[in-house]
Design a protein around this motif. Structure first.
Motif, PDB file in Angstrom:
ATOM      1  N   ILE A 130       0.838  -1.201   0.000  1.00 53.32           N
ATOM      2  CA  ILE A 130       0.000   0.000   0.000  1.00 53.32           C
ATOM      3  C   ILE A 130       0.869   1.245   0.000  1.00 53.32           C
ATOM      4  O   ILE A 130       0.530   2.265  -0.597  1.00 53.32           O
ATOM      5  CB  ILE A 130      -0.940   0.001   1.230  1.00 53.32           C
ATOM      6  N   VAL A 131       2.021   1.165   0.653  1.00 47.78           N
ATOM      7  CA  VAL A 131       2.963   2.284   0.680  1.00 47.78           C
ATOM      8  C   VAL A 131       3.754   2.357  -0.620  1.00 47.78           C
ATOM      9  O   VAL A 131       3.967   3.438  -1.181  1.00 47.78           O
ATOM     10  CB  VAL A 131       3.922   2.147   1.873  1.00 47.78           C
ATOM     11  N   TYR A 132       4.178   1.191  -1.129  1.00 46.87           N
ATOM     12  CA  TYR A 132       5.027   1.154  -2.321  1.00 46.87           C
ATOM     13  C   TYR A 132       4.300   1.622  -3.585  1.00 46.87           C
ATOM     14  O   TYR A 132       4.841   2.410  -4.369  1.00 46.87           O
ATOM     15  CB  TYR A 132       5.530  -0.276  -2.555  1.00 46.87           C
ATOM     16  N   ALA A 133       3.103   1.095  -3.824  1.00 46.50           N
ATOM     17  CA  ALA A 133       2.430   1.305  -5.110  1.00 46.50           C
ATOM     18  C   ALA A 133       2.248   2.778  -5.476  1.00 46.50           C
ATOM     19  O   ALA A 133       2.592   3.181  -6.601  1.00 46.50           O
ATOM     20  CB  ALA A 133       1.093   0.564  -5.118  1.00 46.50           C
ATOM     21  N   PRO A 134       1.715   3.638  -4.583  1.00 46.46           N
ATOM     22  CA  PRO A 134       1.531   5.047  -4.964  1.00 46.46           C
ATOM     23  C   PRO A 134       2.837   5.767  -5.260  1.00 46.46           C
ATOM     24  O   PRO A 134       2.844   6.784  -5.968  1.00 46.46           O
ATOM     25  CB  PRO A 134       0.838   5.658  -3.738  1.00 46.46           C
ATOM     26  N   ALA A 135       3.943   5.264  -4.722  1.00 47.47           N
ATOM     27  CA  ALA A 135       5.238   5.910  -4.952  1.00 47.47           C
ATOM     28  C   ALA A 135       5.630   5.898  -6.416  1.00 47.47           C
ATOM     29  O   ALA A 135       6.493   6.674  -6.842  1.00 47.47           O
ATOM     30  CB  ALA A 135       6.314   5.209  -4.129  1.00 47.47           C
ATOM     31  N   VAL A 156      -4.158  -2.962  -3.698  1.00 44.21           N
ATOM     32  CA  VAL A 156      -5.624  -3.022  -3.704  1.00 44.21           C
ATOM     33  C   VAL A 156      -6.113  -4.099  -2.744  1.00 44.21           C
ATOM     34  O   VAL A 156      -7.058  -3.884  -1.961  1.00 44.21           O
ATOM     35  CB  VAL A 156      -6.150  -3.300  -5.136  1.00 44.21           C
ATOM     36  N   LEU A 157      -5.461  -5.265  -2.772  1.00 44.23           N
ATOM     37  CA  LEU A 157      -5.831  -6.343  -1.867  1.00 44.23           C
ATOM     38  C   LEU A 157      -5.642  -5.910  -0.412  1.00 44.23           C
ATOM     39  O   LEU A 157      -6.471  -6.217   0.459  1.00 44.23           O
ATOM     40  CB  LEU A 157      -4.988  -7.586  -2.157  1.00 44.23           C
TER      41      LEU A 157
END
Length: 487
Positions: A437-442, A474-475
């Motif tokens: 959840i932290v990695y993806a938006p980066a 998303v999961l």
């Protein structure tokens, strides 16, 4: 931002020469990075999971695994002296720009989240005598913590040489109280209590479960073993990077294991598990009285402030080098006339501030931040270990002359890779999903950097990595929303 401005700010011939750090200073960075909030929380954290037998096994596993990682950073510093900011640079060189970006961002984010635990623990410590600070997450605690973190911003803003000199002095000051704790705990050691704690309490589960439950805690306290590697561009001699890494690790490992084991000889395991953090203070109070709690509390504040300084230095350095290599937006590559990457430092301090405010809405801010910090670091550590293994197996594909590998490097790389893979398993699905959840938006920062260079946003391989990270994020969000996992 115009490209010409970036070249002038970050790469011009008039840019200042990096400050050159000696072996003692680099070693102090490693020790200062590792000896922070974690060591003061070890008695309670271990007692919640395991008894003496499990603790000894856990430290043996963690010690061997982290020693292999220390050897990995030592070997890579010599094998690839062209790579700066170790963890991030090794991931990029070994597995491409996008995974290198993830490694840089994850390492940076973990440093920032870890810095939040320092302020929470300081305020919780003072909260024992000032109830308005609570467990470090009240409004007053957040305000005082904010004042502290911005004070550090301006200290580091003055220059790297001044900040690292302060860190070396603080490192010496904070190790002394911990050593005194170990000596006093041995003096008041109760063999009968220790014997009762050997097998662990009924709530601890099987021995494997006990050992697995301690793994994230051991990762957290060992974060910083890569400190000299991260700051390698400032080393006076390149070989000092590897020496500082191993010297720092061995010193700190002895301290951490001693603090944990001697505590089992002071209080029953069930009582250790319910001590207020910092639990080292409760252990010494049980041994010598109230003055022991005060002594440890003062030592903690000095220790945590020193660790915060070291981690702030390293987090800003990772962003700066990633931007200099055009894997982060260009504005993060700017440095001041004192050789300080001010935009990167400002971004790091700002994230700490945001997460600090969020702690007011968390049920157990310290423990969750501790575990999340560890989880975010696992992917960068795994990629660095895998790169060392890749060099040992196929040196010609890793920028190293063919035939230069050794059997020792193969064994070290393999053991470090297996250990970091086990850590990902030990972290559990919960923290893997939260990390994504932290990695993806980066990825938005990665996209911005690619657009600044007028490059294709993603290669086919990078699209696959993006899809996996987004699916995991998303999961994770769905799992949080439905209560499948909780913070």
């Amino acid at each position: 931002m115009p490209h010409a401005d970036t070249l002038e700010d970050a790469r011009s011939a008039d840019a200042p020469e990096p400050a050159k750090l000696t072996l003692p200073t680099l070693t102090a960075l490693v020790v200062g990075s590792m000896v922070g909030a974690g060591v003061f929380s070890l008695p309670r954290r271990f007692a919640q999971e395991t008894g003496v037998a499990g603790a000894l096994i856990a430290w043996a596993v963690a010690g061997l695994g982290m020693l292999m990682l220390a050897f990995v950073f030592q070997a890579l510093a010599v094998r690839r002296p062209d790579l700066d900011a170790g963890v991030y640079a090794y991931a990029k060189a070994g597995f491409g720009e996008y995974l290198g970006f993830f490694s840089a961002f994850g390492y940076w984010a973990s440093a920032c989240v870890g810095n939040v635990t320092y302020w929470v623990l300081i305020m919780s410590t003072i909260g024992a005598i000032a109830p308005a600070l609570g467990d470090g997450d009240t409004a007053l605690a957040i305000v005082l913590s904010s004042v502290g973190l911005w004070s550090f911003f301006f200290l580091i803003r003055r220059g790297v040489r001044e900040a690292t000199s302060v860190n070396r002095i603080v490192t010496i000051a904070k190790v002394v109280p911990i050593l005194v704790f170990v000596v006093l705990a041995l003096v008041f050691f109760k063999p009968s209590v220790f014997a009762d704690n050997i097998r662990g309490a009924d709530y601890a589960g099987s021995l494997f479960t006990q050992v697995r439950g301690t793994m994230l805690a051991t990762v957290f306290v060992f974060l910083g073993v890569e400190g000299a590697s991260v700051y390698s561009r400032h080393a006076r001699r390149r070989k000092d990077v590897g020496r500082a890494t191993v010297l720092g690790f061995l010193s700190v490992f002895a301290i951490f294991a001693s603090v944990t084991i001697v505590s089992y000889g002071i209080l029953p395991m069930a009582e250790l598990a319910h001590l207020r953090q910092p639990s080292m203070a409760g252990v010494l109070e049980a041994a010598v009285g109230t003055w022991g709690q005060v002594f440890v509390s003062v030592g903690l504040i000095v220790s945590v402030l020193g660790a915060y300084l070291a981690w702030t230095l390293m987090s800003a350095e990772v962003l700066f080098v990633a931007a200099k290599d055009e894997d982060m937006p260009r504005f993060l590559a700017r440095v001041s006339h004192d050789d300080v990457p001010v935009p990167a430092l400002l971004m790091s301090t700002s994230l700490v501030q945001v997460v600090l405010v969020v702690t007011a809405f968390s049920g157990d801010a310290f423990n969750f931040a501790l575990d999340l910090t560890s989880s975010l670091t696992l992917i960068p550590f795994f990629l660095a270990a895998a790169f060392a293994l890749k060099i040992a197996l196929r040196p010609e594909r890793a920028g190293v002359p063919a035939g230069s590998g050794t059997r020792r490097e193969l064994v070290v790389g393999a053991l470090a890779t297996v250990y970091t893979a086990f850590l990902l398993y030990a972290a559990g699905l919960k923290f893997v999903l939260v990390s994504l959840i932290v990695y993806a938006p980066a990825t938005l920062l990665f996209v911005k950097a690619r657009r600044e260079q007028n490059r294709r946003l993603f290669s086919p391989r990078e699209v696959v990595i993006l899809a996996v990270s987004v699916a995991g994020a998303v999961l994770g969000i769905v799992a949080l929303a439905t209560g499948w996992i909780s913070l």
